[in-house]
Design a protein around this motif. Structure first.
Motif, PDB file in Angstrom:
ATOM      1  N   ARG A 107      40.797 -31.284 -80.416  1.00 16.38           N
ATOM      2  CA  ARG A 107      40.842 -32.261 -81.501  1.00 16.38           C
ATOM      3  C   ARG A 107      42.094 -32.082 -82.349  1.00 16.38           C
ATOM      4  NH1 ARG A 107      35.282 -30.928 -81.913  1.00 16.38           N
ATOM      5  NH2 ARG A 107      35.711 -29.675 -83.759  1.00 16.38           N
ATOM      6  N   ILE A 108      42.466 -30.836 -82.617  1.00 21.23           N
ATOM      7  CA  ILE A 108      43.674 -30.567 -83.409  1.00 21.23           C
ATOM      8  C   ILE A 108      44.914 -31.043 -82.662  1.00 21.23           C
ATOM      9  CG2 ILE A 108      45.134 -28.716 -84.331  1.00 21.23           C
ATOM     10  CD1 ILE A 108      42.513 -27.219 -85.016  1.00 21.23           C
ATOM     11  N   LYS A 109      44.997 -30.743 -81.365  1.00 18.07           N
ATOM     12  CA  LYS A 109      46.139 -31.200 -80.571  1.00 18.07           C
ATOM     13  C   LYS A 109      46.218 -32.718 -80.564  1.00 18.07           C
ATOM     14  CE  LYS A 109      46.380 -29.576 -76.438  1.00 18.07           C
ATOM     15  NZ  LYS A 109      46.181 -28.932 -75.141  1.00 18.07           N
ATOM     16  N   ALA A 136      44.734 -40.943 -91.221  1.00 18.55           N
ATOM     17  CA  ALA A 136      43.983 -40.207 -92.251  1.00 18.55           C
ATOM     18  C   ALA A 136      42.537 -39.982 -91.801  1.00 18.55           C
ATOM     19  CB  ALA A 136      44.016 -40.964 -93.572  1.00 18.55           C
ATOM     20  N   ALA A 137      41.930 -40.989 -91.183  1.00 21.83           N
ATOM     21  CA  ALA A 137      40.565 -40.846 -90.675  1.00 21.83           C
ATOM     22  C   ALA A 137      40.517 -39.808 -89.555  1.00 21.83           C
ATOM     23  CB  ALA A 137      40.043 -42.186 -90.182  1.00 21.83           C
ATOM     24  N   HIS A 138      41.538 -39.798 -88.702  1.00 17.67           N
ATOM     25  CA  HIS A 138      41.616 -38.812 -87.624  1.00 17.67           C
ATOM     26  C   HIS A 138      41.736 -37.401 -88.201  1.00 17.67           C
ATOM     27  CE1 HIS A 138      43.504 -37.954 -83.394  1.00 17.67           C
ATOM     28  NE2 HIS A 138      42.464 -37.191 -83.644  1.00 17.67           N
ATOM     29  N   TRP A 139      42.536 -37.247 -89.249  1.00 16.63           N
ATOM     30  CA  TRP A 139      42.678 -35.951 -89.915  1.00 16.63           C
ATOM     31  C   TRP A 139      41.345 -35.485 -90.490  1.00 16.63           C
ATOM     32  CZ3 TRP A 139      41.908 -34.832 -95.123  1.00 16.63           C
ATOM     33  CH2 TRP A 139      42.231 -33.532 -95.500  1.00 16.63           C
ATOM     34  N   MET A 140      40.639 -36.402 -91.169  1.00 11.82           N
ATOM     35  CA  MET A 140      39.354 -36.034 -91.767  1.00 11.82           C
ATOM     36  C   MET A 140      38.348 -35.617 -90.694  1.00 11.82           C
ATOM     37  SD  MET A 140      38.775 -38.570 -95.023  1.00 11.82           S
ATOM     38  CE  MET A 140      38.813 -40.080 -94.111  1.00 11.82           C
TER      39      MET A 140
END
Length: 92
Positions: free
Chosen positions: A18-20, A61-65
């Motif tokens: 998910r981080i990648k 931003a949604a992906h970061w959250m």
């Protein structure tokens, strides 16, 4: 104990994926939006580049959250607490 280590390894690997994915999305945003801005500058005076930048920015931003478990409505560890609550409920 070995099962617990396998489970933790699997969860860590999923988190890493998910981080990648988030960083690839961020990198692509940082490359594409300036190219679109340059294209916008060359073609017209209407700042249409703001629409994809804002739309993609909201998605980013949604992906970061999602990636880092931040939820402004339910709290950071709401899901984990709810799972523990359901697991401890005898009627579930």
């Amino acid at each position: 104990m070995e099962n617990l280590n396998e489970y933790r390894y699997k969860k860590a690997k999923e988190k890493l994926e998910r981080i990648k994915s988030f960083y690839y999305n961020l990198l692509t945003y940082c490359i594409v939006i300036p190219l679109l801005a340059y294209l916008n500058y060359l073609t017209t005076d209407i700042p249409w580049v703001l629409f994809p930048a804002l739309g993609w920015g909201v998605g980013l931003a949604a992906h970061w959250m999602e990636t880092y478990g931040y939820n402004p409505f339910l709290g950071r560890d709401w899901e984990e607490r709810k799972i523990q609550e359901l697991m401890s409920d005898d009627e579930f």
